[in-house]
Design an enzyme around this catalytic site. Structure first.
Site, PDB file in Angstrom:
ATOM      1  N   SER A  24       0.777  -1.153  -0.075  1.00  0.00           N
ATOM      2  CA  SER A  24       0.044  -0.071   0.053  1.00  0.00           C
ATOM      3  C   SER A  24       0.818   1.256   0.078  1.00  0.00           C
ATOM      4  O   SER A  24       1.728   1.404   0.976  1.00  0.00           O
ATOM      5  CB  SER A  24      -0.828   0.230   1.186  1.00  0.00           C
ATOM      6  OG  SER A  24      -1.759  -0.942   1.332  1.00  0.00           O
ATOM      7  N   HIS A  55      -3.341   1.018  -4.718  1.00  0.00           N
ATOM      8  CA  HIS A  55      -2.630  -0.206  -5.320  1.00  0.00           C
ATOM      9  C   HIS A  55      -2.821   0.029  -6.889  1.00  0.00           C
ATOM     10  O   HIS A  55      -4.113   0.242  -7.127  1.00  0.00           O
ATOM     11  CB  HIS A  55      -3.169  -1.485  -4.519  1.00  0.00           C
ATOM     12  CG  HIS A  55      -2.751  -1.806  -3.523  1.00  0.00           C
ATOM     13  ND1 HIS A  55      -1.709  -2.929  -3.319  1.00  0.00           N
ATOM     14  CD2 HIS A  55      -3.075  -1.550  -2.158  1.00  0.00           C
ATOM     15  CE1 HIS A  55      -1.442  -3.131  -2.277  1.00  0.00           C
ATOM     16  NE2 HIS A  55      -2.195  -2.255  -1.564  1.00  0.00           N
ATOM     17  N   HIS A  77      -5.902  -8.757  -1.608  1.00  0.00           N
ATOM     18  CA  HIS A  77      -6.085  -9.104  -0.154  1.00  0.00           C
ATOM     19  C   HIS A  77      -7.255  -9.622   0.127  1.00  0.00           C
ATOM     20  O   HIS A  77      -8.262  -9.638  -0.340  1.00  0.00           O
ATOM     21  CB  HIS A  77      -6.173  -7.673   0.464  1.00  0.00           C
ATOM     22  CG  HIS A  77      -4.927  -6.771   0.388  1.00  0.00           C
ATOM     23  ND1 HIS A  77      -5.043  -5.922  -0.754  1.00  0.00           N
ATOM     24  CD2 HIS A  77      -3.788  -6.581   1.099  1.00  0.00           C
ATOM     25  CE1 HIS A  77      -3.715  -4.985  -0.788  1.00  0.00           C
ATOM     26  NE2 HIS A  77      -3.164  -5.362   0.307  1.00  0.00           N
ATOM     27  N   TYR A  79      -9.292  -8.859   2.455  1.00  0.00           N
ATOM     28  CA  TYR A  79     -10.449  -8.065   2.849  1.00  0.00           C
ATOM     29  C   TYR A  79     -10.949  -7.495   1.426  1.00  0.00           C
ATOM     30  O   TYR A  79     -12.182  -6.713   1.655  1.00  0.00           O
ATOM     31  CB  TYR A  79      -9.677  -7.030   3.617  1.00  0.00           C
ATOM     32  CG  TYR A  79      -8.804  -5.878   2.984  1.00  0.00           C
ATOM     33  CD1 TYR A  79      -9.162  -5.134   2.064  1.00  0.00           C
ATOM     34  CD2 TYR A  79      -7.435  -5.781   3.364  1.00  0.00           C
ATOM     35  CE1 TYR A  79      -8.290  -4.120   1.356  1.00  0.00           C
ATOM     36  CE2 TYR A  79      -6.538  -4.900   2.779  1.00  0.00           C
ATOM     37  CZ  TYR A  79      -7.046  -4.268   1.894  1.00  0.00           C
ATOM     38  OH  TYR A  79      -5.937  -3.354   1.334  1.00  0.00           O
ATOM     39  N   GLU A  80     -10.568  -7.764   0.499  1.00  0.00           N
ATOM     40  CA  GLU A  80     -11.144  -7.163  -0.749  1.00  0.00           C
ATOM     41  C   GLU A  80     -12.209  -8.248  -1.107  1.00  0.00           C
ATOM     42  O   GLU A  80     -13.081  -8.301  -2.125  1.00  0.00           O
ATOM     43  CB  GLU A  80     -10.253  -7.105  -2.034  1.00  0.00           C
ATOM     44  CG  GLU A  80      -9.327  -6.084  -1.680  1.00  0.00           C
ATOM     45  CD  GLU A  80      -8.267  -5.918  -2.581  1.00  0.00           C
ATOM     46  OE1 GLU A  80      -8.424  -5.448  -3.895  1.00  0.00           O
ATOM     47  OE2 GLU A  80      -7.014  -6.427  -2.521  1.00  0.00           O
ATOM     48  N   ALA A 107       3.131  -2.305   3.790  1.00  0.00           N
ATOM     49  CA  ALA A 107       2.490  -1.291   5.041  1.00  0.00           C
ATOM     50  C   ALA A 107       2.275  -1.947   6.095  1.00  0.00           C
ATOM     51  O   ALA A 107       1.551  -2.951   6.102  1.00  0.00           O
ATOM     52  CB  ALA A 107       1.764  -0.449   4.617  1.00  0.00           C
ATOM     53  N   MET A 205      -2.234  -6.775   6.768  1.00  0.00           N
ATOM     54  CA  MET A 205      -3.224  -7.680   5.884  1.00  0.00           C
ATOM     55  C   MET A 205      -2.943  -8.461   4.934  1.00  0.00           C
ATOM     56  O   MET A 205      -3.621  -8.579   3.956  1.00  0.00           O
ATOM     57  CB  MET A 205      -4.531  -6.737   5.940  1.00  0.00           C
ATOM     58  CG  MET A 205      -4.909  -5.792   7.099  1.00  0.00           C
ATOM     59  SD  MET A 205      -6.225  -4.717   6.808  1.00  0.00           S
ATOM     60  CE  MET A 205      -6.251  -3.932   8.208  1.00  0.00           C
ATOM     61  N   SER A 206      -1.501  -8.651   4.722  1.00  0.00           N
ATOM     62  CA  SER A 206      -0.905  -9.244   3.327  1.00  0.00           C
ATOM     63  C   SER A 206       0.069  -9.992   3.537  1.00  0.00           C
ATOM     64  O   SER A 206       0.333 -10.676   4.562  1.00  0.00           O
ATOM     65  CB  SER A 206      -0.606  -7.892   2.445  1.00  0.00           C
ATOM     66  OG  SER A 206       0.377  -7.316   2.860  1.00  0.00           O
ATOM     67  N   ASN A 229       2.658   3.207  11.062  1.00  0.00           N
ATOM     68  CA  ASN A 229       1.966   3.826  12.018  1.00  0.00           C
ATOM     69  C   ASN A 229       2.078   2.973  13.331  1.00  0.00           C
ATOM     70  O   ASN A 229       2.486   1.679  12.915  1.00  0.00           O
ATOM     71  CB  ASN A 229       0.162   3.756  11.680  1.00  0.00           C
ATOM     72  CG  ASN A 229       0.027   2.482  11.454  1.00  0.00           C
ATOM     73  OD1 ASN A 229       0.159   1.984  10.369  1.00  0.00           O
ATOM     74  ND2 ASN A 229      -0.647   1.694  12.401  1.00  0.00           N
ATOM     75  N   HIS A 241      -6.424   5.130   6.846  1.00  0.00           N
ATOM     76  CA  HIS A 241      -5.255   4.802   5.822  1.00  0.00           C
ATOM     77  C   HIS A 241      -4.728   5.755   5.174  1.00  0.00           C
ATOM     78  O   HIS A 241      -3.655   5.661   4.626  1.00  0.00           O
ATOM     79  CB  HIS A 241      -6.543   4.022   4.702  1.00  0.00           C
ATOM     80  CG  HIS A 241      -5.613   3.411   3.591  1.00  0.00           C
ATOM     81  ND1 HIS A 241      -4.963   2.472   3.666  1.00  0.00           N
ATOM     82  CD2 HIS A 241      -5.995   3.845   2.357  1.00  0.00           C
ATOM     83  CE1 HIS A 241      -4.435   2.028   2.781  1.00  0.00           C
ATOM     84  NE2 HIS A 241      -5.244   2.592   1.757  1.00  0.00           N
TER      85      HIS A 241
HETATM   86  N1  HPA Z   1      -2.910  -2.922  11.234  1.00  0.00           N
HETATM   87  C1  HPA Z   1      -2.822  -3.602  10.115  1.00  0.00           C
HETATM   88  N2  HPA Z   1      -2.650  -3.475   8.934  1.00  0.00           N
HETATM   89  C2  HPA Z   1      -1.856  -2.502   8.519  1.00  0.00           C
HETATM   90  C3  HPA Z   1      -1.532  -1.195   9.693  1.00  0.00           C
HETATM   91  C4  HPA Z   1      -2.084  -1.712  11.080  1.00  0.00           C
HETATM   92  O1  HPA Z   1      -1.966  -0.931  12.024  1.00  0.00           O
HETATM   93  N3  HPA Z   1      -0.948  -0.060   9.273  1.00  0.00           N
HETATM   94  C5  HPA Z   1      -0.495  -0.627   7.904  1.00  0.00           C
HETATM   95  N4  HPA Z   1      -1.346  -1.813   7.582  1.00  0.00           N
END
Ligand code: HPA
Length: 266
Positions: A24, A55, A77, A79-80, A107, A205-206, A229, A241
């Protein structure tokens, strides 16, 4: 041959040796390749579309100092709505095309309190909390064994090379354990405390589906997380995001420099 490999093989003017999957907000490396051929995912039979913001959804095949490289700007992903099997379609296609090594970037949220946004961390191992495995179902023995070993899913020698390449650029690359969750909601502070307790340093998440499929096929993997983060509850701040994308943008030139050096050295 898969429909995607059948489509791509005659189209590509070089056979990529190494592939880089861009997470990402980290897609800029794809645009840094020389002699680039760009193929939108939508043109490749069977290839899942990227729907996530940040993406691009394109395969770029080009070179770094004459070394043929494939860059995947965007991935699928869970989640998609994709399954873990769909998430590894690209990796399996690249293997068919002859790719031997893969760099997976992502990320990630920093669970380890020593990490701060903007840190690049080498993934030393992972924990799969996705509830899915791309290797479930009938095993294709032409790809790999039924029960593949995962004791060094992220190649140790690749990490040494990456740490040295980073040091030459003035970057100290820490190592950490990545935990994959399905998302799309960010974690709760209680979930992050749980993940820290079970040994995770990074959350995202990947990456884990691709790592499993790559190891199954005998490909070597280097994983690099860009900490975008602090994970939920580490500091008193809400997650969003756009912060993830902003930090990716800020790290763009550093990451491009590191990835280019790794393409030369791996
Ligand atoms: N959690 C899950 N996925 C992420 C995060 C997070 O804090 N930051 C970037 N991708």
């Amino acid at each position: 041959m898969s429909p995607a490999a059948e489509y791509l093989r005659p189209l590509l003017s070089v056979t990529p040796k190494i592939a880089v999957v861009l997470g990402s907000g980290l897609g800029a490396f794809a645009d840094s390749l020389d002699d680039a051929q760009t193929i939108p995912y939508g043109d490749i039979p069977g290839w899942p579309q990227s729907t996530a913001v940040g993406h691009a959804g394109k395969l770029v095949v080009g070179s770094v100092d004459g070394i043929p490289v494939a860059a995947l700007a965007g991935r699928a992903h869970l989640y998609e709505g994709y399954t873990a099997h769909q998430a590894v379609y690209g990796i399996r296609t690249l293997r068919e095309l002859g790719v031997e090594a893969i760099i997976l970037t992502n990320a990630a949220g920093g669970i380890n309190r020593n990490y701060k946004p903007g840190d690049l961390v080498l993934i030393s191992d992972h924990i799969n909390l996705l509830g899915q495995n791309p290797l479930s179902g009938p095993n294709d023995v032409s790809l790999g064994p039924r029960f593949p070993d995962m004791s060094e899913a992220y190649d140790k020698s690749f990490r040494v090379i990456a740490r040295t390449a980073g040091a030459q650029m003035g970057l100290t690359l820490a190592e950490g354990v990545y935990v994959a969750v399905p998302g799309p909601s960010y974690e709760t502070p209680a979930e992050i405390r749980y993940m820290r307790t079970i040994g995770a340093d990074l959350v995202g998440m990947s990456t884990v589906p691709e790592t499993l499929a790559a190891n199954h096929m005998g490909m070597k993997v280097l994983g690099i997380s860009c900490v975008t983060n602090h994970a939920a509850g580490v500091i008193d701040q809400k997650l969003n995001h756009s912060e993830v994308l902003e930090v990716g943008e800020r790290m763009k030139s550093t990451l491009i420099g590191l990835l280019r050096e790794l393409c030369r050295k791996l």
